[in-house]
Design a protein around this motif. Structure first.
Motif, PDB file in Angstrom:
ATOM      1  N   VAL A 170       0.839  -1.201   0.000  1.00  0.00           N
ATOM      2  CA  VAL A 170       0.000   0.000   0.000  1.00  0.00           C
ATOM      3  C   VAL A 170       0.877   1.255   0.000  1.00  0.00           C
ATOM      4  CG1 VAL A 170      -1.629   1.369   1.370  1.00  0.00           C
ATOM      5  CG2 VAL A 170      -2.004  -1.086   1.078  1.00  0.00           C
ATOM      6  N   GLU A 190      -0.936   0.020  -8.720  1.00  0.00           N
ATOM      7  CA  GLU A 190      -2.159  -0.182  -7.956  1.00  0.00           C
ATOM      8  C   GLU A 190      -2.002  -1.379  -7.033  1.00  0.00           C
ATOM      9  OE1 GLU A 190      -5.307  -0.952 -10.722  1.00  0.00           O
ATOM     10  OE2 GLU A 190      -4.570  -2.953 -11.227  1.00  0.00           O
ATOM     11  N   LEU A 191      -2.890  -1.452  -6.065  1.00  0.00           N
ATOM     12  CA  LEU A 191      -2.926  -2.557  -5.117  1.00  0.00           C
ATOM     13  C   LEU A 191      -3.897  -3.616  -5.613  1.00  0.00           C
ATOM     14  CD1 LEU A 191      -2.402  -3.781  -2.210  1.00  0.00           C
ATOM     15  CD2 LEU A 191      -4.436  -2.476  -1.507  1.00  0.00           C
ATOM     16  N   VAL A 199      -6.753   0.448   3.682  1.00  0.00           N
ATOM     17  CA  VAL A 199      -6.473   1.323   2.541  1.00  0.00           C
ATOM     18  C   VAL A 199      -6.990   2.737   2.816  1.00  0.00           C
ATOM     19  CG1 VAL A 199      -7.072   1.786   0.130  1.00  0.00           C
ATOM     20  CG2 VAL A 199      -6.358  -0.515   0.821  1.00  0.00           C
ATOM     21  N   TYR A 212      -6.805   0.695  -6.221  1.00  0.00           N
ATOM     22  CA  TYR A 212      -6.786  -0.747  -5.998  1.00  0.00           C
ATOM     23  C   TYR A 212      -7.751  -1.422  -6.965  1.00  0.00           C
ATOM     24  CZ  TYR A 212     -11.215  -0.096  -3.473  1.00  0.00           C
ATOM     25  OH  TYR A 212     -12.511   0.217  -3.141  1.00  0.00           O
TER      26      TYR A 212
END
Length: 335
Positions: A203, A213-214, A272, A285
């Motif tokens: 993160v 991105e996650l 997040v 994400y």
């Protein structure tokens, strides 16, 4: 004098800082397979003390015996080991050699030297897929991967040793839940050598723009927002738990087993959002398929540690995220 094996690692280095805060002297043994020597330079800045390092492997019995003897060691905090679940599945022999054989070698050297106090870095992975949460220490032990099995085998070794020589050993098995965070100074924190295996450093790297991105593994669990739920504990709280366990062993012979967690479940998406608050930047994400072996939710019942050790966590999720962001943006981590 305390020997800290793996003392340059993420949890080990924070525990060294906690020992220094309590005025407890220690030496570090580390082979730097999961850490960098520069961590000890940062530790010296935090503590204002010159640190003693022995570079070497805990599986080297002759070296461990010499360290115990030459440094007048009276207790050991044992972190040295491998910790990636996926890697353990791909190369189980490596994990049993390091995590199990290494512990056998260490305890054998300790017994020969008359050093009979050890705090062991175990893991909540020994519980496997729990029937329910919160998880108490008497829950079923059913690890689902070689990493978890290696921790459980080391735990069993300690139990058998205590049973074979009753009253002679002072042993603590500390079952961690999900360590995150970084030292408040911003000088030490989690520094993965490759792609992060854990949520928080990934993160942080997404927030910093290092990664696009996650990937959130699973959005259809039976949880409040569909994502996996875990018990995230600040690494400095965890470090203080080791000091508390060591002090407990000073007055109590035998075998201690405790969970170290907050007892407060947090989902992936909640974490997040907390990181977005701390960093002030969005964390993109994408929900992807579940990972094999992942469980929907687990968190600790930390009451035993509170009752026996007088220990409980004091740092919340927002502080965890703020400390990680400070570490992520600091210059020290790039040394």
């Amino acid at each position: 004098m305390i020997l800290v094996t793996g003392g340059a690692g993420f949890i080990g280095s924070h525990t060294c800082a906690a020992l220094s805060e309590q005025g407890l002297p220690y030496v570090v043994l580390d082979n730097f397979c999961n850490s960098k020597p520069s961590v000890l330079e940062r530790l010296a800045r935090i503590t204002g003390q010159r640190l003693t390092l022995i570079e070497g492997d805990v599986r080297d019995g002759a070296l461990v015996s010499r360290v115990l003897r030459e440094h007048g060691i009276t207790a050991v905090i044992h972190f040295a080991g491998l910790k990636a679940v996926g890697e353990s599945v791909a190369d189980p022999l490596k994990y049993y050699d390091t995590n199990v054989a290494g512990t056998v070698t260490l305890l054998s050297a300790m017994r020969a030297a008359g050093v009979r106090t050890m705090v062991f870095s175990s893991s909540a992975t020994v519980y496997g897929d729990p029937v329910g949460s919160p998880i108490r220490e008497d829950a079923a032990l059913q690890p689902t991967n070689p990493y978890g099995h290696s921790k459980l085998m080391a735990e069993q070794l300690m139990a058998d040793l205590d049973r074979s020589e009753p009253g002679q050993w002072r042993l603590a098995r500390l079952r961690y839940f999900n360590p995150v965070g970084a030292h408040a100074s911003g000088l030490i924190g989690e520094d993965p050598q490759d792609v992060p295996n854990n949520l928080m450093p990934y993160v942080a790297q997404v927030a910093a723009g290092t990664r696009k991105e996650l990937s959130v593994f699973g959005g259809d669990y039976a949880t409040a927002d569909g994502t996996g739920v875990r018990d995230y504990i600040h690494v400095s709280d965890l470090a203080e738990g080791h000091v508390a366990a060591l002090r407990y062993l000073q007055d109590h012979a035998g075998l201690l087993t405790v969970n170290l967690g907050t007892g407060e479940p947090v989902s992936v998406l909640q974490m997040v959002k907390a990181f977005e608050r701390a960093s002030g930047v969005p964390v993109p994400y994408r929900i992807v398929d579940r990972r094999p072996g992942d469980v929907a939710a687990y968190w600790a019942d930390p009451d035993t540690a509170a009752r026996l050790l007088g220990w409980k966590t004091s740092r919340n999720v927002d502080q965890m995220c703020a400390d990680v962001w400070r570490w992520q943006n600091g210059e020290a981590r790039r040394l």
